[in-house]
Design a protein around this motif. Structure first.
Motif, short mmCIF file in Angstrom:
data_model
loop_
_atom_site.label_atom_id
_atom_site.label_comp_id
_atom_site.label_asym_id
_atom_site.label_seq_id
_atom_site.Cartn_x
_atom_site.Cartn_y
_atom_site.Cartn_z
N ALA A 22 0.84 -1.21 0.00
CA ALA A 22 0.00 0.00 0.00
C ALA A 22 0.87 1.26 0.00
O ALA A 22 0.63 2.19 -0.77
CB ALA A 22 -0.92 -0.01 1.21
N VAL A 49 1.05 3.99 -3.05
CA VAL A 49 0.76 5.41 -2.78
C VAL A 49 1.95 6.27 -3.17
O VAL A 49 1.83 7.26 -3.89
CB VAL A 49 0.40 5.60 -1.29
CG1 VAL A 49 0.27 7.07 -0.96
CG2 VAL A 49 -0.90 4.88 -0.96
N ALA A 70 -10.46 6.51 4.41
CA ALA A 70 -9.46 6.10 3.41
C ALA A 70 -9.44 7.08 2.25
O ALA A 70 -8.37 7.49 1.79
CB ALA A 70 -9.76 4.69 2.92
N LEU A 71 -10.63 7.45 1.77
CA LEU A 71 -10.70 8.38 0.65
C LEU A 71 -10.12 9.74 1.04
O LEU A 71 -9.35 10.34 0.28
CB LEU A 71 -12.15 8.53 0.19
CG LEU A 71 -12.34 9.32 -1.10
CD1 LEU A 71 -11.73 8.60 -2.29
CD2 LEU A 71 -13.80 9.59 -1.37
N ALA A 98 -6.43 9.46 1.14
CA ALA A 98 -5.83 9.39 -0.20
C ALA A 98 -5.81 10.77 -0.83
O ALA A 98 -4.81 11.16 -1.43
CB ALA A 98 -6.62 8.41 -1.07
N ILE A 99 -6.92 11.50 -0.70
CA ILE A 99 -6.98 12.83 -1.30
C ILE A 99 -5.95 13.75 -0.64
O ILE A 99 -5.31 14.56 -1.30
CB ILE A 99 -8.41 13.40 -1.21
CG1 ILE A 99 -9.31 12.62 -2.17
CG2 ILE A 99 -8.46 14.89 -1.56
CD1 ILE A 99 -10.78 12.84 -1.98
N ARG A 140 -3.11 12.78 0.55
CA ARG A 140 -1.77 12.14 0.43
C ARG A 140 -1.17 11.89 1.81
O ARG A 140 -0.02 12.24 2.09
CB ARG A 140 -0.82 13.03 -0.37
CG ARG A 140 -0.90 12.90 -1.87
CD ARG A 140 -2.13 13.54 -2.43
NE ARG A 140 -2.13 13.52 -3.88
CZ ARG A 140 -3.21 13.49 -4.63
NH1 ARG A 140 -4.41 13.43 -4.08
NH2 ARG A 140 -3.14 13.50 -5.93
N LEU A 175 -2.76 6.21 5.64
CA LEU A 175 -2.98 5.18 4.62
C LEU A 175 -2.28 3.88 5.00
O LEU A 175 -2.83 2.79 4.82
CB LEU A 175 -2.49 5.67 3.26
CG LEU A 175 -3.39 6.70 2.58
CD1 LEU A 175 -2.72 7.25 1.34
CD2 LEU A 175 -4.72 6.09 2.20
N LEU A 179 -4.27 2.20 7.76
CA LEU A 179 -5.49 1.59 7.23
C LEU A 179 -5.16 0.32 6.45
O LEU A 179 -5.85 -0.70 6.58
CB LEU A 179 -6.22 2.58 6.32
CG LEU A 179 -6.94 3.73 7.05
CD1 LEU A 179 -7.42 4.77 6.05
CD2 LEU A 179 -8.13 3.20 7.84
N ALA A 180 -4.07 0.39 5.65
CA ALA A 180 -3.68 -0.80 4.87
C ALA A 180 -3.32 -1.96 5.79
O ALA A 180 -3.73 -3.10 5.57
CB ALA A 180 -2.51 -0.47 3.95
N ILE A 200 -6.63 -3.23 7.50
CA ILE A 200 -7.56 -3.91 6.58
C ILE A 200 -6.95 -5.21 6.06
O ILE A 200 -7.63 -6.24 5.96
CB ILE A 200 -7.97 -2.97 5.43
CG1 ILE A 200 -8.76 -1.79 6.01
CG2 ILE A 200 -8.82 -3.69 4.41
CD1 ILE A 200 -9.04 -0.67 5.04
#
Lengths: 248, 284
Positions: B28, B32, B250-251, B254-255, B257, B262, B265-266, B269
Protein backbone atom coordinates in the motif's frame (compact mmCIF):
# COMPACT_ATOMS: atom_id res chain seq x y z
CA UNK A 1 -34.53 -19.30 -26.11
CA UNK A 2 -33.64 -16.99 -23.20
CA UNK A 3 -29.98 -17.29 -24.07
CA UNK A 4 -30.64 -16.39 -27.69
CA UNK A 5 -32.67 -13.37 -26.63
CA UNK A 6 -29.90 -12.27 -24.25
CA UNK A 7 -27.30 -12.67 -27.00
CA UNK A 8 -29.45 -10.68 -29.41
CA UNK A 9 -29.83 -7.84 -26.89
CA UNK A 10 -26.08 -7.82 -26.23
CA UNK A 11 -25.31 -7.70 -29.96
CA UNK A 12 -27.80 -4.85 -30.40
CA UNK A 13 -26.23 -2.88 -27.51
CA UNK A 14 -22.74 -3.55 -28.87
CA UNK A 15 -23.79 -2.35 -32.34
CA UNK A 16 -25.28 0.81 -30.82
CA UNK A 17 -22.00 1.39 -28.99
CA UNK A 18 -19.96 0.72 -32.11
CA UNK A 19 -21.97 3.11 -34.25
CA UNK A 20 -22.42 5.71 -31.50
CA UNK A 21 -21.49 8.72 -33.69
CA UNK A 22 -24.15 7.71 -36.22
CA UNK A 23 -26.85 6.96 -33.63
CA UNK A 24 -26.32 9.83 -31.18
CA UNK A 25 -27.93 13.04 -32.44
CA UNK A 26 -25.28 15.24 -30.78
CA UNK A 27 -21.74 15.01 -29.45
CA UNK A 28 -21.50 13.78 -25.87
CA UNK A 29 -20.02 17.10 -24.70
CA UNK A 30 -22.11 19.53 -26.74
CA UNK A 31 -23.82 21.97 -24.41
CA UNK A 32 -27.17 23.59 -25.11
CA UNK A 33 -26.72 26.35 -22.58
CA UNK A 34 -30.16 27.77 -23.20
CA UNK A 35 -31.83 24.50 -22.19
CA UNK A 36 -30.32 22.85 -19.08
CA UNK A 37 -32.59 20.28 -17.37
CA UNK A 38 -34.76 20.16 -20.51
CA UNK A 39 -37.58 17.62 -20.41
CA UNK A 40 -37.62 14.62 -22.72
CA UNK A 41 -39.16 15.53 -26.02
CA UNK A 42 -38.66 15.97 -29.74
CA UNK A 43 -35.22 17.59 -29.74
CA UNK A 44 -33.81 15.73 -26.73
CA UNK A 45 -35.06 12.14 -26.49
CA UNK A 46 -34.18 11.80 -22.80
CA UNK A 47 -33.90 15.46 -21.91
CA UNK A 48 -30.69 17.27 -20.98
CA UNK A 49 -28.51 17.28 -17.87
CA UNK A 50 -27.62 20.26 -15.67
CA UNK A 51 -25.05 21.45 -18.24
CA UNK A 52 -27.52 21.21 -21.09
CA UNK A 53 -25.97 18.08 -22.65
CA UNK A 54 -28.23 15.61 -24.45
CA UNK A 55 -28.76 12.59 -22.16
CA UNK A 56 -29.47 10.13 -24.97
CA UNK A 57 -26.25 11.01 -26.81
CA UNK A 58 -24.26 10.71 -23.59
CA UNK A 59 -25.84 7.32 -22.84
CA UNK A 60 -24.92 5.98 -26.30
CA UNK A 61 -21.30 7.12 -25.94
CA UNK A 62 -21.15 5.88 -22.32
CA UNK A 63 -22.25 2.44 -23.52
CA UNK A 64 -19.36 2.47 -25.95
CA UNK A 65 -16.83 3.13 -23.18
CA UNK A 66 -18.21 0.62 -20.68
CA UNK A 67 -18.90 -2.12 -23.23
CA UNK A 68 -15.50 -1.90 -24.92
CA UNK A 69 -13.21 -1.29 -21.96
CA UNK A 70 -14.61 -3.79 -19.45
CA UNK A 71 -13.81 -6.74 -21.77
CA UNK A 72 -10.38 -5.22 -22.42
CA UNK A 73 -9.69 -5.04 -18.67
CA UNK A 74 -10.98 -8.61 -18.25
CA UNK A 75 -8.63 -9.76 -21.04
CA UNK A 76 -5.70 -8.10 -19.25
CA UNK A 77 -6.64 -9.86 -15.99
CA UNK A 78 -6.94 -13.27 -17.64
CA UNK A 79 -3.66 -12.80 -19.50
CA UNK A 80 -1.86 -11.76 -16.30
CA UNK A 81 -3.46 -14.68 -14.47
CA UNK A 82 -2.16 -17.10 -17.10
CA UNK A 83 1.34 -15.65 -16.88
CA UNK A 84 1.52 -15.42 -13.08
CA UNK A 85 -0.50 -18.48 -12.04
CA UNK A 86 2.68 -20.49 -11.35
CA UNK A 87 3.59 -18.08 -8.51
CA UNK A 88 1.11 -19.39 -5.97
CA UNK A 89 2.59 -17.39 -3.07
CA UNK A 90 2.20 -14.15 -5.03
CA UNK A 91 -1.39 -15.15 -5.85
CA UNK A 92 -2.13 -15.82 -2.17
CA UNK A 93 -0.59 -12.48 -1.22
CA UNK A 94 -2.60 -10.60 -3.82
CA UNK A 95 -5.80 -12.36 -2.79
CA UNK A 96 -5.21 -11.21 0.78
CA UNK A 97 -4.76 -7.56 -0.15
CA UNK A 98 -7.82 -5.36 0.23
CA UNK A 99 -7.99 -4.44 -3.45
CA UNK A 100 -11.14 -2.32 -3.27
CA UNK A 101 -9.43 -0.20 -0.64
CA UNK A 102 -6.14 -0.01 -2.56
CA UNK A 103 -8.01 0.67 -5.78
CA UNK A 104 -9.91 3.61 -4.32
CA UNK A 105 -6.66 4.97 -2.93
CA UNK A 106 -4.78 4.55 -6.21
CA UNK A 107 -7.58 6.13 -8.21
CA UNK A 108 -7.90 9.01 -5.75
CA UNK A 109 -4.16 9.58 -5.92
CA UNK A 110 -4.07 10.23 -9.66
CA UNK A 111 -2.94 13.76 -10.53
CA UNK A 112 -5.71 16.27 -10.11
CA UNK A 113 -5.41 17.38 -13.74
CA UNK A 114 -5.62 13.87 -15.23
CA UNK A 115 -7.30 14.11 -18.63
CA UNK A 116 -10.53 12.24 -19.44
CA UNK A 117 -8.91 9.74 -21.82
CA UNK A 118 -6.07 9.06 -19.39
CA UNK A 119 -8.66 8.53 -16.63
CA UNK A 120 -10.48 5.93 -18.75
CA UNK A 121 -7.32 4.02 -19.54
CA UNK A 122 -6.02 4.22 -15.97
CA UNK A 123 -9.35 3.15 -14.42
CA UNK A 124 -9.69 0.08 -16.59
CA UNK A 125 -5.95 -0.72 -16.55
CA UNK A 126 -6.02 -0.66 -12.74
CA UNK A 127 -9.03 -3.00 -12.78
CA UNK A 128 -7.23 -5.32 -15.16
CA UNK A 129 -4.11 -5.39 -13.02
CA UNK A 130 -6.00 -5.67 -9.72
CA UNK A 131 -8.27 -8.54 -10.78
CA UNK A 132 -5.80 -11.20 -11.90
CA UNK A 133 -5.45 -13.13 -8.63
CA UNK A 134 -8.78 -15.02 -8.59
CA UNK A 135 -8.42 -16.42 -12.12
CA UNK A 136 -4.76 -17.19 -11.35
CA UNK A 137 -5.79 -19.38 -8.41
CA UNK A 138 -8.20 -21.28 -10.65
CA UNK A 139 -5.56 -21.67 -13.37
CA UNK A 140 -3.09 -22.87 -10.75
CA UNK A 141 -5.52 -25.51 -9.46
CA UNK A 142 -6.29 -26.81 -12.95
CA UNK A 143 -2.63 -26.86 -13.99
CA UNK A 144 -1.91 -28.93 -10.89
CA UNK A 145 -4.73 -31.30 -11.85
CA UNK A 146 -3.51 -31.53 -15.43
CA UNK A 147 0.03 -32.32 -14.24
CA UNK A 148 -1.29 -35.36 -12.42
CA UNK A 149 -3.37 -36.61 -15.35
CA UNK A 150 -2.65 -39.89 -17.08
CA UNK A 151 -2.79 -38.45 -20.57
CA UNK A 152 -0.06 -35.93 -19.78
CA UNK A 153 2.12 -38.70 -18.39
CA UNK A 154 1.53 -40.67 -21.57
CA UNK A 155 2.36 -37.66 -23.75
CA UNK A 156 5.58 -37.15 -21.82
CA UNK A 157 6.45 -40.83 -21.95
CA UNK A 158 6.01 -40.86 -25.70
CA UNK A 159 8.73 -38.20 -25.93
CA UNK A 160 6.57 -35.29 -27.01
CA UNK A 161 8.35 -31.92 -26.59
CA UNK A 162 7.08 -29.72 -23.73
CA UNK A 163 6.01 -26.89 -26.04
CA UNK A 164 3.91 -29.25 -28.15
CA UNK A 165 2.33 -30.72 -24.99
CA UNK A 166 1.52 -27.23 -23.76
CA UNK A 167 0.02 -26.10 -27.07
CA UNK A 168 -1.84 -29.20 -28.17
CA UNK A 169 -2.84 -30.85 -24.88
CA UNK A 170 -2.76 -28.34 -22.03
CA UNK A 171 -3.94 -25.14 -23.71
CA UNK A 172 -7.36 -26.49 -24.84
CA UNK A 173 -8.13 -27.25 -21.17
CA UNK A 174 -6.94 -23.85 -20.01
CA UNK A 175 -8.70 -22.05 -22.85
CA UNK A 176 -12.11 -23.15 -21.55
CA UNK A 177 -11.22 -21.86 -18.08
CA UNK A 178 -9.86 -18.62 -19.54
CA UNK A 179 -13.10 -18.03 -21.44
CA UNK A 180 -15.17 -18.79 -18.31
CA UNK A 181 -13.06 -16.42 -16.21
CA UNK A 182 -13.30 -13.73 -18.88
CA UNK A 183 -17.11 -14.06 -18.83
CA UNK A 184 -17.15 -13.74 -15.04
CA UNK A 185 -14.84 -10.72 -15.00
CA UNK A 186 -16.62 -8.61 -17.64
CA UNK A 187 -19.82 -8.01 -15.59
CA UNK A 188 -17.72 -7.60 -12.44
CA UNK A 189 -15.70 -4.82 -14.08
CA UNK A 190 -18.79 -3.12 -15.51
CA UNK A 191 -20.24 -3.04 -11.98
CA UNK A 192 -16.95 -1.84 -10.49
CA UNK A 193 -16.73 1.02 -12.96
CA UNK A 194 -20.33 1.96 -12.16
CA UNK A 195 -19.58 2.01 -8.41
CA UNK A 196 -16.39 4.03 -8.90
CA UNK A 197 -18.16 6.46 -11.22
CA UNK A 198 -20.88 6.97 -8.64
CA UNK A 199 -18.35 8.07 -6.05
CA UNK A 200 -16.55 10.27 -8.57
CA UNK A 201 -13.48 8.07 -9.06
CA UNK A 202 -14.31 6.56 -12.44
CA UNK A 203 -14.04 8.05 -15.89
CA UNK A 204 -13.50 11.82 -15.72
CA UNK A 205 -15.91 14.37 -17.19
CA UNK A 206 -16.78 15.34 -19.86
CA UNK A 207 -16.42 11.77 -21.15
CA UNK A 208 -19.53 9.80 -20.26
CA UNK A 209 -19.54 6.31 -18.75
CA UNK A 210 -22.34 4.35 -17.09
CA UNK A 211 -20.67 5.13 -13.77
CA UNK A 212 -20.58 8.91 -14.07
CA UNK A 213 -24.07 8.98 -15.60
CA UNK A 214 -25.32 7.13 -12.50
CA UNK A 215 -23.92 9.95 -10.37
CA UNK A 216 -27.05 11.93 -11.32
CA UNK A 217 -29.01 9.54 -9.09
CA UNK A 218 -27.59 11.47 -6.14
CA UNK A 219 -30.20 14.16 -6.86
CA UNK A 220 -33.55 12.51 -6.14
CA UNK A 221 -35.53 15.65 -7.07
CA UNK A 222 -34.01 15.53 -10.55
CA UNK A 223 -34.98 11.85 -10.85
CA UNK A 224 -38.61 12.56 -10.04
CA UNK A 225 -38.62 15.49 -12.50
CA UNK A 226 -37.07 13.43 -15.31
CA UNK A 227 -37.27 9.64 -14.86
CA UNK A 228 -35.01 9.21 -17.93
CA UNK A 229 -32.13 9.75 -15.48
CA UNK A 230 -32.78 6.12 -14.56
CA UNK A 231 -32.10 4.99 -18.16
CA UNK A 232 -28.35 4.30 -17.58
CA UNK A 233 -29.23 2.15 -14.55
CA UNK A 234 -31.85 0.29 -16.57
CA UNK A 235 -29.44 -0.31 -19.44
CA UNK A 236 -26.68 -1.39 -17.04
CA UNK A 237 -29.02 -3.89 -15.36
CA UNK A 238 -30.27 -5.18 -18.72
CA UNK A 239 -26.75 -5.74 -20.02
CA UNK A 240 -25.68 -7.37 -16.74
CA UNK A 241 -28.68 -9.73 -16.78
CA UNK A 242 -27.96 -10.63 -20.42
CA UNK A 243 -24.28 -11.25 -19.62
CA UNK A 244 -25.27 -13.50 -16.69
CA UNK A 245 -27.69 -15.38 -18.95
CA UNK A 246 -25.10 -15.85 -21.70
CA UNK A 247 -22.40 -16.95 -19.20
CA UNK A 248 -24.70 -19.43 -17.41
CA UNK B 1 -5.79 -34.15 12.15
CA UNK B 2 -3.73 -34.73 15.30
CA UNK B 3 -3.38 -31.89 17.87
CA UNK B 4 0.29 -31.61 16.98
CA UNK B 5 -0.44 -31.38 13.30
CA UNK B 6 -3.06 -28.75 13.98
CA UNK B 7 -0.62 -26.74 16.14
CA UNK B 8 1.98 -26.88 13.37
CA UNK B 9 -0.58 -25.77 10.82
CA UNK B 10 -1.77 -22.98 13.11
CA UNK B 11 1.80 -21.75 13.64
CA UNK B 12 2.53 -21.74 9.91
CA UNK B 13 -0.72 -19.86 9.22
CA UNK B 14 0.10 -17.28 11.88
CA UNK B 15 3.56 -16.71 10.43
CA UNK B 16 2.10 -16.28 6.94
CA UNK B 17 -0.54 -13.93 8.40
CA UNK B 18 2.18 -11.67 9.85
CA UNK B 19 4.20 -11.77 6.61
CA UNK B 20 1.15 -10.97 4.46
CA UNK B 21 0.10 -8.09 6.74
CA UNK B 22 3.60 -6.58 6.61
CA UNK B 23 3.81 -7.04 2.85
CA UNK B 24 0.29 -5.65 2.45
CA UNK B 25 1.24 -2.51 4.34
CA UNK B 26 4.39 -2.16 2.27
CA UNK B 27 2.48 -2.71 -0.98
CA UNK B 28 0.00 0.00 0.00
CA UNK B 29 2.80 2.40 0.91
CA UNK B 30 4.61 1.65 -2.38
CA UNK B 31 1.45 2.09 -4.45
CA UNK B 32 0.76 5.41 -2.78
CA UNK B 33 4.33 6.67 -2.91
CA UNK B 34 4.92 5.78 -6.56
CA UNK B 35 1.46 6.65 -7.88
CA UNK B 36 1.68 9.40 -10.52
CA UNK B 37 -0.32 11.85 -8.45
CA UNK B 38 1.44 11.43 -5.11
CA UNK B 39 3.37 14.68 -5.46
CA UNK B 40 0.47 16.74 -6.81
CA UNK B 41 -1.27 19.27 -4.59
CA UNK B 42 -4.66 20.97 -4.86
CA UNK B 43 -2.74 24.25 -5.23
CA UNK B 44 -1.33 22.99 -8.58
CA UNK B 45 -4.66 23.84 -10.18
CA UNK B 46 -4.78 27.36 -8.78
CA UNK B 47 -3.52 29.78 -11.48
CA UNK B 48 -3.12 32.59 -8.95
CA UNK B 49 -0.24 30.81 -7.14
CA UNK B 50 3.21 31.62 -8.49
CA UNK B 51 5.58 28.85 -9.67
CA UNK B 52 8.03 29.73 -6.85
CA UNK B 53 5.33 29.28 -4.21
CA UNK B 54 4.30 26.00 -5.79
CA UNK B 55 7.89 24.79 -5.77
CA UNK B 56 8.17 25.74 -2.09
CA UNK B 57 4.92 23.91 -1.29
CA UNK B 58 6.13 20.80 -3.09
CA UNK B 59 9.48 20.93 -1.28
CA UNK B 60 7.63 21.24 2.03
CA UNK B 61 5.52 18.15 1.27
CA UNK B 62 8.35 16.05 -0.12
CA UNK B 63 9.46 13.14 2.02
CA UNK B 64 13.22 12.74 1.64
CA UNK B 65 13.32 9.20 3.15
CA UNK B 66 13.42 6.28 0.71
CA UNK B 67 10.32 4.09 0.94
CA UNK B 68 11.90 1.11 2.79
CA UNK B 69 13.36 3.48 5.40
CA UNK B 70 10.02 5.24 5.81
CA UNK B 71 8.21 1.91 6.18
CA UNK B 72 10.75 0.49 8.64
CA UNK B 73 10.52 3.64 10.79
CA UNK B 74 6.76 3.58 10.53
CA UNK B 75 6.58 -0.06 11.67
CA UNK B 76 8.98 0.65 14.52
CA UNK B 77 6.72 3.50 15.62
CA UNK B 78 3.68 1.22 15.32
CA UNK B 79 5.26 -1.42 17.56
CA UNK B 80 5.92 1.27 20.14
CA UNK B 81 2.21 1.89 20.46
CA UNK B 82 0.87 4.26 17.87
CA UNK B 83 0.26 4.63 14.18
CA UNK B 84 1.79 8.11 14.06
CA UNK B 85 0.05 11.40 13.34
CA UNK B 86 -2.15 12.01 10.34
CA UNK B 87 -0.53 14.65 8.14
CA UNK B 88 -3.81 15.77 6.55
CA UNK B 89 -6.04 15.79 9.64
CA UNK B 90 -3.34 16.66 12.20
CA UNK B 91 -4.61 14.12 14.70
CA UNK B 92 -3.15 10.88 16.07
CA UNK B 93 -4.04 8.05 13.67
CA UNK B 94 -4.97 5.75 16.56
CA UNK B 95 -7.51 8.28 17.79
CA UNK B 96 -9.01 8.65 14.29
CA UNK B 97 -9.29 4.89 13.97
CA UNK B 98 -10.88 4.56 17.41
CA UNK B 99 -13.57 7.04 16.39
CA UNK B 100 -14.20 5.76 12.85
CA UNK B 101 -13.79 1.98 13.15
CA UNK B 102 -16.95 1.29 15.23
CA UNK B 103 -19.12 2.85 12.50
CA UNK B 104 -17.70 0.54 9.84
CA UNK B 105 -17.64 -2.49 12.13
CA UNK B 106 -21.33 -2.00 12.90
CA UNK B 107 -22.28 -1.50 9.24
CA UNK B 108 -20.26 -4.55 8.16
CA UNK B 109 -21.53 -6.75 11.01
CA UNK B 110 -25.18 -5.86 10.44
CA UNK B 111 -24.80 -6.17 6.68
CA UNK B 112 -23.12 -9.56 7.01
CA UNK B 113 -25.78 -10.85 9.39
CA UNK B 114 -28.55 -9.60 7.12
CA UNK B 115 -26.90 -10.98 4.00
CA UNK B 116 -26.37 -14.40 5.58
CA UNK B 117 -29.93 -14.51 6.89
CA UNK B 118 -31.46 -13.48 3.57
CA UNK B 119 -29.18 -15.77 1.56
CA UNK B 120 -29.90 -18.72 3.87
CA UNK B 121 -33.67 -18.12 3.82
CA UNK B 122 -33.76 -17.95 0.03
CA UNK B 123 -31.45 -20.96 -0.31
CA UNK B 124 -33.68 -22.86 2.13
CA UNK B 125 -36.77 -21.83 0.15
CA UNK B 126 -35.13 -22.92 -3.10
CA UNK B 127 -33.91 -26.32 -1.84
CA UNK B 128 -36.07 -27.38 1.08
CA UNK B 129 -39.57 -26.50 0.00
CA UNK B 130 -39.23 -28.11 -3.42
CA UNK B 131 -41.70 -25.49 -4.62
CA UNK B 132 -40.96 -24.39 -8.19
CA UNK B 133 -42.56 -20.99 -7.59
CA UNK B 134 -40.35 -20.25 -4.57
CA UNK B 135 -37.28 -21.44 -6.44
CA UNK B 136 -38.03 -19.05 -9.30
CA UNK B 137 -38.59 -16.17 -6.85
CA UNK B 138 -35.32 -16.92 -5.02
CA UNK B 139 -33.25 -17.16 -8.20
CA UNK B 140 -34.86 -14.05 -9.72
CA UNK B 141 -34.32 -11.96 -6.58
CA UNK B 142 -30.70 -13.06 -6.42
CA UNK B 143 -30.17 -12.29 -10.10
CA UNK B 144 -31.78 -8.87 -9.70
CA UNK B 145 -29.64 -7.75 -6.76
CA UNK B 146 -26.52 -9.19 -8.34
CA UNK B 147 -26.69 -6.65 -11.16
CA UNK B 148 -27.32 -3.51 -9.10
CA UNK B 149 -24.22 -1.61 -7.93
CA UNK B 150 -24.12 -1.53 -4.08
CA UNK B 151 -23.77 2.27 -4.16
CA UNK B 152 -27.09 2.57 -6.04
CA UNK B 153 -28.77 0.40 -3.41
CA UNK B 154 -27.24 2.61 -0.75
CA UNK B 155 -28.66 5.76 -2.40
CA UNK B 156 -32.16 4.25 -2.42
CA UNK B 157 -31.94 3.50 1.31
CA UNK B 158 -30.19 6.77 2.11
CA UNK B 159 -32.86 8.96 0.49
CA UNK B 160 -35.62 6.93 2.13
CA UNK B 161 -33.87 7.25 5.50
CA UNK B 162 -33.76 3.46 5.84
CA UNK B 163 -30.85 1.62 7.53
CA UNK B 164 -27.87 1.36 5.19
CA UNK B 165 -26.99 -2.05 6.63
CA UNK B 166 -29.90 -3.38 4.54
CA UNK B 167 -28.15 -2.07 1.42
CA UNK B 168 -24.98 -3.94 2.47
CA UNK B 169 -27.05 -7.07 3.15
CA UNK B 170 -28.73 -6.81 -0.27
CA UNK B 171 -25.31 -6.44 -1.91
CA UNK B 172 -23.91 -9.44 -0.02
CA UNK B 173 -26.67 -12.06 -0.15
CA UNK B 174 -26.69 -12.71 -3.94
CA UNK B 175 -22.99 -13.57 -3.77
CA UNK B 176 -23.63 -16.13 -1.01
CA UNK B 177 -26.83 -17.60 -2.37
CA UNK B 178 -25.19 -20.01 -4.85
CA UNK B 179 -22.82 -21.48 -2.24
CA UNK B 180 -25.54 -21.75 0.41
CA UNK B 181 -27.93 -23.39 -2.04
CA UNK B 182 -25.29 -25.93 -3.07
CA UNK B 183 -24.49 -26.63 0.60
CA UNK B 184 -28.13 -27.11 1.55
CA UNK B 185 -28.73 -29.17 -1.59
CA UNK B 186 -25.94 -31.59 -0.64
CA UNK B 187 -27.27 -31.85 2.89
CA UNK B 188 -30.82 -32.38 1.71
CA UNK B 189 -29.74 -35.43 -0.26
CA UNK B 190 -27.54 -36.88 2.50
CA UNK B 191 -28.60 -40.27 3.95
CA UNK B 192 -28.67 -38.89 7.53
CA UNK B 193 -31.22 -36.27 6.61
CA UNK B 194 -33.23 -38.69 4.54
CA UNK B 195 -33.42 -40.97 7.59
CA UNK B 196 -34.40 -38.03 9.83
CA UNK B 197 -37.19 -37.03 7.47
CA UNK B 198 -38.36 -40.64 7.17
CA UNK B 199 -38.60 -40.79 10.97
CA UNK B 200 -41.00 -37.86 10.80
CA UNK B 201 -38.86 -35.28 12.62
CA UNK B 202 -40.11 -31.72 12.34
CA UNK B 203 -38.43 -29.22 10.02
CA UNK B 204 -37.24 -27.14 12.99
CA UNK B 205 -35.55 -30.14 14.63
CA UNK B 206 -33.92 -31.15 11.36
CA UNK B 207 -32.71 -27.59 10.77
CA UNK B 208 -31.20 -27.09 14.23
CA UNK B 209 -29.88 -30.59 14.94
CA UNK B 210 -28.84 -31.87 11.55
CA UNK B 211 -28.31 -28.93 9.21
CA UNK B 212 -26.61 -26.46 11.55
CA UNK B 213 -24.53 -29.20 13.13
CA UNK B 214 -23.37 -30.76 9.88
CA UNK B 215 -22.73 -27.50 8.06
CA UNK B 216 -21.29 -25.43 10.91
CA UNK B 217 -17.70 -25.57 9.57
CA UNK B 218 -18.71 -24.50 6.09
CA UNK B 219 -21.07 -21.87 7.50
CA UNK B 220 -18.20 -20.30 9.46
CA UNK B 221 -16.09 -20.21 6.29
CA UNK B 222 -19.01 -18.64 4.38
CA UNK B 223 -19.41 -16.06 7.17
CA UNK B 224 -15.76 -15.11 6.64
CA UNK B 225 -16.34 -14.63 2.93
CA UNK B 226 -19.51 -12.64 3.72
CA UNK B 227 -17.55 -10.34 6.04
CA UNK B 228 -15.00 -9.58 3.33
CA UNK B 229 -17.78 -8.99 0.77
CA UNK B 230 -19.65 -6.74 3.20
CA UNK B 231 -16.50 -4.74 3.85
CA UNK B 232 -15.94 -4.32 0.09
CA UNK B 233 -19.52 -3.06 -0.31
CA UNK B 234 -19.39 -0.85 2.78
CA UNK B 235 -16.47 1.26 1.50
CA UNK B 236 -18.28 2.86 -1.50
CA UNK B 237 -21.49 3.05 0.53
CA UNK B 238 -19.73 5.04 3.26
CA UNK B 239 -18.13 7.33 0.69
CA UNK B 240 -21.32 8.06 -1.22
CA UNK B 241 -23.55 8.51 1.85
CA UNK B 242 -20.97 10.46 3.83
CA UNK B 243 -20.86 7.97 6.71
CA UNK B 244 -17.83 8.74 8.92
CA UNK B 245 -16.31 5.26 8.79
CA UNK B 246 -13.09 3.65 7.58
CA UNK B 247 -14.04 3.88 3.87
CA UNK B 248 -14.63 7.62 4.01
CA UNK B 249 -11.45 8.02 6.06
CA UNK B 250 -9.46 6.10 3.41
CA UNK B 251 -10.70 8.38 0.65
CA UNK B 252 -9.97 11.45 2.76
CA UNK B 253 -6.47 10.14 3.48
CA UNK B 254 -5.83 9.39 -0.20
CA UNK B 255 -6.98 12.83 -1.30
CA UNK B 256 -4.76 14.40 1.40
CA UNK B 257 -1.77 12.14 0.43
CA UNK B 258 -1.61 11.13 4.09
CA UNK B 259 0.98 8.31 4.21
CA UNK B 260 0.82 7.47 7.96
CA UNK B 261 -2.97 7.17 7.88
CA UNK B 262 -2.98 5.18 4.62
CA UNK B 263 -0.33 2.77 5.94
CA UNK B 264 -2.28 2.26 9.17
CA UNK B 265 -5.49 1.59 7.23
CA UNK B 266 -3.68 -0.80 4.87
CA UNK B 267 -2.17 -2.74 7.79
CA UNK B 268 -5.48 -3.02 9.62
CA UNK B 269 -7.56 -3.91 6.58
CA UNK B 270 -5.00 -6.45 5.32
CA UNK B 271 -4.95 -7.98 8.81
CA UNK B 272 -8.77 -8.15 8.84
CA UNK B 273 -9.01 -9.78 5.38
CA UNK B 274 -6.10 -12.19 5.94
CA UNK B 275 -7.24 -13.18 9.42
CA UNK B 276 -10.65 -14.10 8.04
CA UNK B 277 -9.10 -16.17 5.22
CA UNK B 278 -6.73 -17.86 7.70
CA UNK B 279 -9.57 -18.67 10.09
CA UNK B 280 -11.64 -20.08 7.22
CA UNK B 281 -8.71 -22.25 6.07
CA UNK B 282 -8.14 -23.58 9.60
CA UNK B 283 -11.82 -24.43 10.05
CA UNK B 284 -11.85 -26.20 6.70
Amino acid sequence: MRRKLASAILILVALCALFAPAIAPFDYDRQFRESPHAAAGGQFLMGTDNLGRDRFSRLVYATRISIVLAPAAAAVSVLLALMLSRFSSLTTLCLSLPWIFLFIIMRALLPLDTGPFASILLTFALMGVAGWAWPARIFNASIRQIRQSGWLLQARASGMPSRRIALIHVWPHLRAIAVAQFRVLVPAYILSEASLGLIGLGVAEPLPSWGNLLAELQRPQAVSANPWILAPLGLLMLVMICLEEVSA
Amino acid sequence: MTPRGFARRLASRLVSLVVIVLLGGFAAAALVRYSPGFASLPEDLDPSISPETLRALHAQNEDSNPLPVFYARYLAGTFHGGFGVSTSLNQPVAELLRRRAPVTVRLVAEGTAGGLLLGSLLAWAAVWTRCAYLQTVAVSLTGLFLVVPPAVLALVFFFNEAPLAIAVALAVFPRLFGTLRALLGDLYQSPALLAARARGLSSATIATRYVLGAASGQLIAITGVALVLAFGSAIPIEVICGIPGIGALALQAAIGRDMPLLCALALIITFFVTAIHTFGDLIE
